[in-house]
Write a protein that holds these residues in place. Sequence first.
Motif, mmCIF file in Angstrom:
data_model
loop_
_atom_site.group_PDB
_atom_site.id
_atom_site.type_symbol
_atom_site.label_atom_id
_atom_site.label_comp_id
_atom_site.label_asym_id
_atom_site.label_seq_id
_atom_site.Cartn_x
_atom_site.Cartn_y
_atom_site.Cartn_z
ATOM 1 N N VAL A 38 30.469 31.383 -19.562
ATOM 2 C CA VAL A 38 31.316 31.348 -21.140
ATOM 3 C C VAL A 38 29.550 32.282 -21.240
ATOM 4 N N MET A 39 28.687 31.692 -21.037
ATOM 5 C CA MET A 39 27.450 32.018 -22.048
ATOM 6 C C MET A 39 26.923 33.603 -21.854
ATOM 7 N N PHE A 40 27.303 34.081 -20.380
ATOM 8 C CA PHE A 40 26.803 34.964 -19.888
ATOM 9 C C PHE A 40 27.552 36.364 -20.167
ATOM 10 N N ARG A 41 28.804 36.107 -20.163
ATOM 11 C CA ARG A 41 29.427 37.078 -20.944
ATOM 12 C C ARG A 41 29.631 37.210 -22.071
ATOM 13 N N MET A 42 29.335 36.192 -22.969
ATOM 14 C CA MET A 42 29.290 36.300 -24.126
ATOM 15 C C MET A 42 28.095 36.947 -24.863
ATOM 16 N N GLY A 43 26.893 36.671 -24.021
ATOM 17 C CA GLY A 43 25.871 38.144 -23.785
ATOM 18 C C GLY A 43 26.424 39.182 -23.249
ATOM 19 N N LEU A 44 27.362 39.607 -22.878
ATOM 20 C CA LEU A 44 27.635 41.056 -22.025
ATOM 21 C C LEU A 44 28.804 41.712 -23.392
ATOM 22 N N LEU A 45 29.895 40.701 -23.932
ATOM 23 C CA LEU A 45 30.391 41.140 -25.188
ATOM 24 C C LEU A 45 28.997 41.083 -26.466
ATOM 25 N N ALA A 46 28.413 40.555 -26.968
ATOM 26 C CA ALA A 46 27.672 40.564 -28.158
ATOM 27 C C ALA A 46 26.987 42.074 -27.984
ATOM 28 N N ALA A 47 26.653 41.998 -26.662
ATOM 29 C CA ALA A 47 25.957 43.635 -26.368
ATOM 30 C C ALA A 47 26.405 44.791 -26.212
ATOM 31 N N LEU A 48 28.933 44.735 -26.251
ATOM 32 C CA LEU A 48 28.682 46.039 -26.766
ATOM 33 C C LEU A 48 28.876 45.919 -28.333
ATOM 34 N N ARG A 49 29.453 44.640 -28.984
ATOM 35 C CA ARG A 49 29.651 44.313 -30.086
ATOM 36 C C ARG A 49 28.613 45.040 -31.012
ATOM 37 N N SER A 50 27.323 44.772 -30.358
ATOM 38 C CA SER A 50 25.903 45.777 -31.336
ATOM 39 C C SER A 50 26.482 46.832 -31.173
ATOM 40 N N ARG A 51 26.705 47.315 -29.678
ATOM 41 C CA ARG A 51 27.137 49.498 -29.952
ATOM 42 C C ARG A 51 28.318 49.639 -30.598
ATOM 43 N N GLN A 52 28.951 48.852 -30.781
ATOM 44 C CA GLN A 52 30.342 49.323 -31.384
ATOM 45 C C GLN A 52 29.740 49.500 -33.267
ATOM 46 N N THR A 53 29.336 48.274 -33.665
ATOM 47 C CA THR A 53 28.863 48.271 -34.742
ATOM 48 C C THR A 53 27.138 48.832 -35.060
ATOM 49 N N LYS A 54 26.725 49.512 -34.530
ATOM 50 C CA LYS A 54 25.471 49.845 -34.899
ATOM 51 C C LYS A 54 24.613 48.845 -34.943
ATOM 52 N N SER A 55 24.702 47.592 -35.078
ATOM 53 C CA SER A 55 24.191 46.317 -35.661
ATOM 54 C C SER A 55 23.384 45.413 -34.786
ATOM 55 N N THR A 56 22.297 44.766 -35.160
ATOM 56 C CA THR A 56 22.459 43.348 -35.070
ATOM 57 C C THR A 56 23.583 42.161 -34.776
ATOM 58 N N ILE A 57 23.431 42.113 -33.773
ATOM 59 C CA ILE A 57 24.270 40.978 -33.349
ATOM 60 C C ILE A 57 24.409 39.062 -33.158
ATOM 61 N N GLY A 58 24.137 38.410 -33.425
ATOM 62 C CA GLY A 58 23.508 37.259 -33.519
ATOM 63 C C GLY A 58 24.719 36.103 -32.164
ATOM 64 N N ILE A 59 23.634 35.420 -31.909
ATOM 65 C CA ILE A 59 24.478 34.789 -30.423
ATOM 66 C C ILE A 59 23.770 32.962 -30.706
ATOM 67 N N MET A 60 24.706 31.854 -31.320
ATOM 68 C CA MET A 60 24.187 30.718 -31.497
ATOM 69 C C MET A 60 24.849 29.441 -30.864
ATOM 70 N N VAL A 61 24.167 29.157 -29.311
ATOM 71 C CA VAL A 61 24.190 28.120 -28.677
ATOM 72 C C VAL A 61 23.811 27.014 -29.871
ATOM 73 N N THR A 62 25.580 26.355 -29.647
ATOM 74 C CA THR A 62 25.329 24.775 -30.376
ATOM 75 C C THR A 62 27.097 24.367 -29.818
ATOM 76 N N ALA A 63 27.028 22.946 -30.352
ATOM 77 C CA ALA A 63 27.746 22.375 -30.530
ATOM 78 C C ALA A 63 28.329 21.435 -31.681
ATOM 79 N N SER A 64 27.693 21.919 -32.833
ATOM 80 C CA SER A 64 27.408 21.329 -34.051
ATOM 81 C C SER A 64 27.503 19.546 -34.226
#
Length: 542
Positions: A38-64
Amino acid sequence: MDLDAITKYSTLHAKPNGLLLQYGTAGFRTKAEHLDHVMFRMGLLAALRSRQTKSTIGIMVTASHNPEEDNGVKLVDPLGEMLAPTWEEHATCLANVEEQDMQRALTDISEKEAVDLLQDAFVVIGRDTRPSSEKLSQSVIHGVTVLGGQFHDYGLLTTPQLHYMVYCRNTNGQYGQATVEGYYQKHAKAFVGLTKQASYTGDGCRTLKVDCANGVGALKLREMEHYFSPELSVLLCNDGTKGKLNHLCGADFVKSHQQPPEGMEMKPNERCCSFDGDADRIVYYYRDADGHFHLIDGDKIATLISSFLKELLLEIGEDLKVGVIQTAYANGSSTRYLEEVMKVPVYCTKTGVKHLHHKAQEFDIGIYFEANGHGTVLFSKVAEMKIRQLAQELEGNKRKAAQILENIIDLFNQAIGDAISDMLVIEAILALKGMTVQQWDALYTDIPNRQLKVKVADRQVISTTDAERQALTPPGLQDAIDGLVKKYRLSRAFVRPSGTEDVVRVYAEADSQESADSLAHEVSLAVFQLAGGVEERPQPSF
Ligand SMILES: CC(=O)N[C@H]1[C@@H](OP(=O)(O)O)O[C@H](CO)[C@@H](O)[C@@H]1O
Ligand SMILES: [Mg+2]
């Protein structure tokens, strides 16, 4: 997009067979050992989201607030807010596809969202103190880089700090500097500015005991401490040097058990608070002279803040649109007090801060808190500009009030609920108002309440409406709840499937603690019978 490279590296982060996960209230959460893919795939997804929004995207690893063995991941959108709902669906889809379908899934998302693959991608990453978090954040980074994205790894951060970094980076530093020092400086400056405006120092003792849930909040509060002392002195307990993360401590434990955390010595009338494991929630409490424990939860925090802001607005003579946003878990007394005594409009949304945050954006000043202590205050751009202008133009007490408001804007984290920033706001308000923790607590009396969890085979058999206060399915469940509620005075109850745990949550309020406990238990039995309960039948546990 180098699809072959993705296939090659994806096998290094293989998905366990048959594992299905959903992007829930706060991203993915489960046992840490099931999350590498899931982590690897969310890294992929964040890169896509960043390209689409032309912005920095954040990823937080936590279970609160979840147990130390768990972990989780969530994406943070450009203005520091939670991921957009359509991308939550992409996240669920990408996390669940089998290895051989990865290429197809990524191409689908890129096409549907018209992602320009030539665009740069930039992702910032933060993690909590769980033993599994470091390795899992490396898998995120792997995902980002395989898709040609760049990254900055902040390492250990509280969740709200990561949201803050994303917001700063996408507003060219206008919101603040995207560094931990920038975070400390911005918030401490506003806090010290506020306390300097206090003519009376309240109970004379600006010392606060903080239970840090043995989490990342302890590290960050220690780092920040010298920025705001001597205005406030914090005594940290459960700081991670001995105990286990979230075990018998932290905001979630204190709120749900309605008792103090282990490891905290409380003298009578001493002001204490608890953060959760990633420091985005806070609750206050104290023990009175008779030894009784008093919890001051998110509802009472919202009430304190609302009344303070209303007083300031009255002073400066500005008629800004104020709204308070709660969920169904808000204590009935708090809603009544806000509406009837304070005369502020109150709105109820579904559980999860993204819903509250969204609603709060409709106001000049939107105050939102979940009962569990997760919340903040949002100021519209128009309100912010107006207040900053008045702080220059007005005179005397009116000017002072506008300046206080200006500092309050800077002290709240405008991206998300933040335990550290909320704590500083509360401490400043108590100092400015000369108010003790007992006086704050006495604003209204909570209706006794109880929350329980029920295990069922498939919690999605329960669907709800009316901001989760009514169950639509399974058939007969709402009628059963209505029948039970009628047996008690001042009562209310509802059930909903959790978005972060594999349980159904039951909530009940009634005129006494015994009645609330008994109603919650009876509703649990109804859920168990009508919604496919598994394992042991709910037992009366209080
Ligand atoms: C009753 C309750 O406290 N629910 C919590 C909990 O969500 P559930 O969907 O109830 O599991 O975790 C969420 C994320 O931290 C938080 O936003 C929410 O308030
Ligand atoms: Mg949290």
